[in-house]
Design an enzyme around this catalytic site. Structure first.
Site, short mmCIF file in Angstrom:
data_model
loop_
_atom_site.label_atom_id
_atom_site.label_comp_id
_atom_site.label_asym_id
_atom_site.label_seq_id
_atom_site.Cartn_x
_atom_site.Cartn_y
_atom_site.Cartn_z
N LYS A 187 0.83 -1.21 0.00
CA LYS A 187 0.00 0.00 0.00
C LYS A 187 0.87 1.26 0.00
CE LYS A 187 -2.19 -0.80 3.86
NZ LYS A 187 -1.60 -2.05 4.31
N ARG B 12 -8.87 0.87 9.50
CA ARG B 12 -8.40 -0.50 9.72
C ARG B 12 -9.49 -1.35 10.35
NH1 ARG B 12 -2.73 0.70 9.29
NH2 ARG B 12 -1.33 -0.89 9.79
N ARG C 36 12.26 -6.04 4.70
CA ARG C 36 12.16 -4.61 4.38
C ARG C 36 13.17 -3.78 5.19
NH1 ARG C 36 6.43 -1.59 4.81
NH2 ARG C 36 6.48 -2.23 7.00
N ARG D 85 12.27 -1.85 10.72
CA ARG D 85 11.24 -1.41 11.67
C ARG D 85 11.07 -2.48 12.74
NH1 ARG D 85 6.05 0.49 8.20
NH2 ARG D 85 5.04 -0.59 9.92
N ARG E 86 0.57 -8.88 13.41
CA ARG E 86 -0.11 -7.82 12.64
C ARG E 86 -1.08 -8.44 11.64
NH1 ARG E 86 4.90 -4.78 10.32
NH2 ARG E 86 3.42 -3.42 9.26
P1 AMP Z 1 1.62 0.69 9.05
O1 AMP Z 1 2.80 1.57 8.77
O2 AMP Z 1 0.37 1.13 8.34
O3 AMP Z 1 1.92 -0.78 8.88
O4 AMP Z 1 1.29 0.90 10.62
C1 AMP Z 1 2.21 0.57 11.62
C2 AMP Z 1 1.49 0.47 12.95
O5 AMP Z 1 0.89 1.74 13.28
C3 AMP Z 1 0.35 -0.53 13.00
O6 AMP Z 1 0.80 -1.86 13.24
C4 AMP Z 1 -0.48 0.03 14.15
O7 AMP Z 1 0.11 -0.26 15.41
C5 AMP Z 1 -0.37 1.53 13.92
N1 AMP Z 1 -1.43 2.05 13.03
C6 AMP Z 1 -1.30 2.58 11.78
N2 AMP Z 1 -2.48 2.94 11.28
C7 AMP Z 1 -3.41 2.64 12.24
C8 AMP Z 1 -4.82 2.75 12.32
N3 AMP Z 1 -5.55 3.21 11.31
N4 AMP Z 1 -5.42 2.32 13.46
C9 AMP Z 1 -4.72 1.84 14.50
N5 AMP Z 1 -3.39 1.68 14.48
C10 AMP Z 1 -2.73 2.07 13.36
#
Ligand code: AMP
Length: 221
Positions: free
Chosen positions: A13, A88, A127, A160, A171
């Site tokens: 994404k 989400r 990554r 990360r 996740r």
């Molecule tokens: P991402 O970079 O989108 O994979 O997000 C990394 C982490 O940020 C996720 O595993 C969640 O802990 C948190 N996170 C990101 N977006 C959301 C969201 N919309 N709702 C809740 N937690 C989020």
């Protein structure tokens, strides 16, 4: 044009959103990026979010909604946006509808990037992210020219904390529990378009651009 990119972590994404945002000249709003920035800045929101993020859990809806509302108020969002990582779950989708209504906006297109678990685990555990400009690399699929160094800005690359295999699997589990209802929600609104994200990034981008063009044929993509 207002687009949401949905899909499991590791479906690409972020990569697609960055390219699409460049092509369509729209801001890319990634809640994960906003949260990581907040953690790095040592802001109160980041302090509250960090523990959830490190464990691969969702940050509480109210915290993320507050952060997103602030971003949506920025003037660049008026011409449209690419939303990545939000919503989400169903509650967030409903919150988003209310939020957008307040700004007189609506979602035009929801693209669901589907990917298999084995591809996701391989992508995420390999990554590497640049500490300087945020560019992504991959140990095998897209290695940097110099080990550990960003091709673009010379910044140091890091993994990360939530890309460790155990956290990636957590996740994915969280994703599966939360998103089925979300997909149904956008299907019922006839906004959802599914694409396979296991193909190479360029082909996926072409397909997303095509969907955007079908929605708005004045787009030059
Ligand atoms: P991402 O970079 O989108 O994979 O997000 C990394 C982490 O940020 C996720 O595993 C969640 O802990 C948190 N996170 C990101 N977006 C959301 C969201 N919309 N709702 C809740 N937690 C989020």
């Amino acid at each position: 044009m207002n687009i949401i990119l949905l899909g499991p972590p590791g479906a690409g994404k972020g990569t697609q959103a960055v390219r699409l945002a460049g092509d369509l000249v729209l801001p890319h709003i990634a809640t994960g990026d906003l949260l990581r920035k907040s953690v790095l800045q040592g802001a109160q929101l980041g302090k509250e979010a960090k523990d959830y993020m490190d464990k691969g859990l969702l940050v509480p809806d109210e915290l993320v909604a507050k952060m997103l509302k602030a971003r949506m108020a920025d003037s660049d969002v008026k011409s449209g946006f690419i939303l990545d990582g939000y919503p989400r779950n169903l509650n967030q989708a409903k919150t988003l509808d209310v939020l957008l209504k307040d700004f007189n906006l609506a979602i035009d297109l929801v693209v669901y990037l589907d990917s298999s678990e084995s591809v996701i685990v391989q992508r995420l555990t390999g990554r590497l992210v640049c500490s300087g400009c945020g560019a992504n690399f991959h140990i095998k699929n897209m290695p940097p020219k110099k080990t550990g160094i960003c091709n673009h800005c010379g910044g140091k690359l890091f993994q990360r904390t939530d890309d460790k295999e155990e956290t990636v699997r957590k996740r994915l589990e969280v994703y599966k529990q939360e998103t089925a209802s979300l997909i149904k929600y956008y299907e019922s609104k006839q906004k959802l378009h599914r694409l396979s994200a296991d193909e190479d990034a360029q082909s996926v981008l072409k397909k997303i651009a095509q969907l955007a063009k079908e929605f708005d044929d004045s787009l030059k993509v």
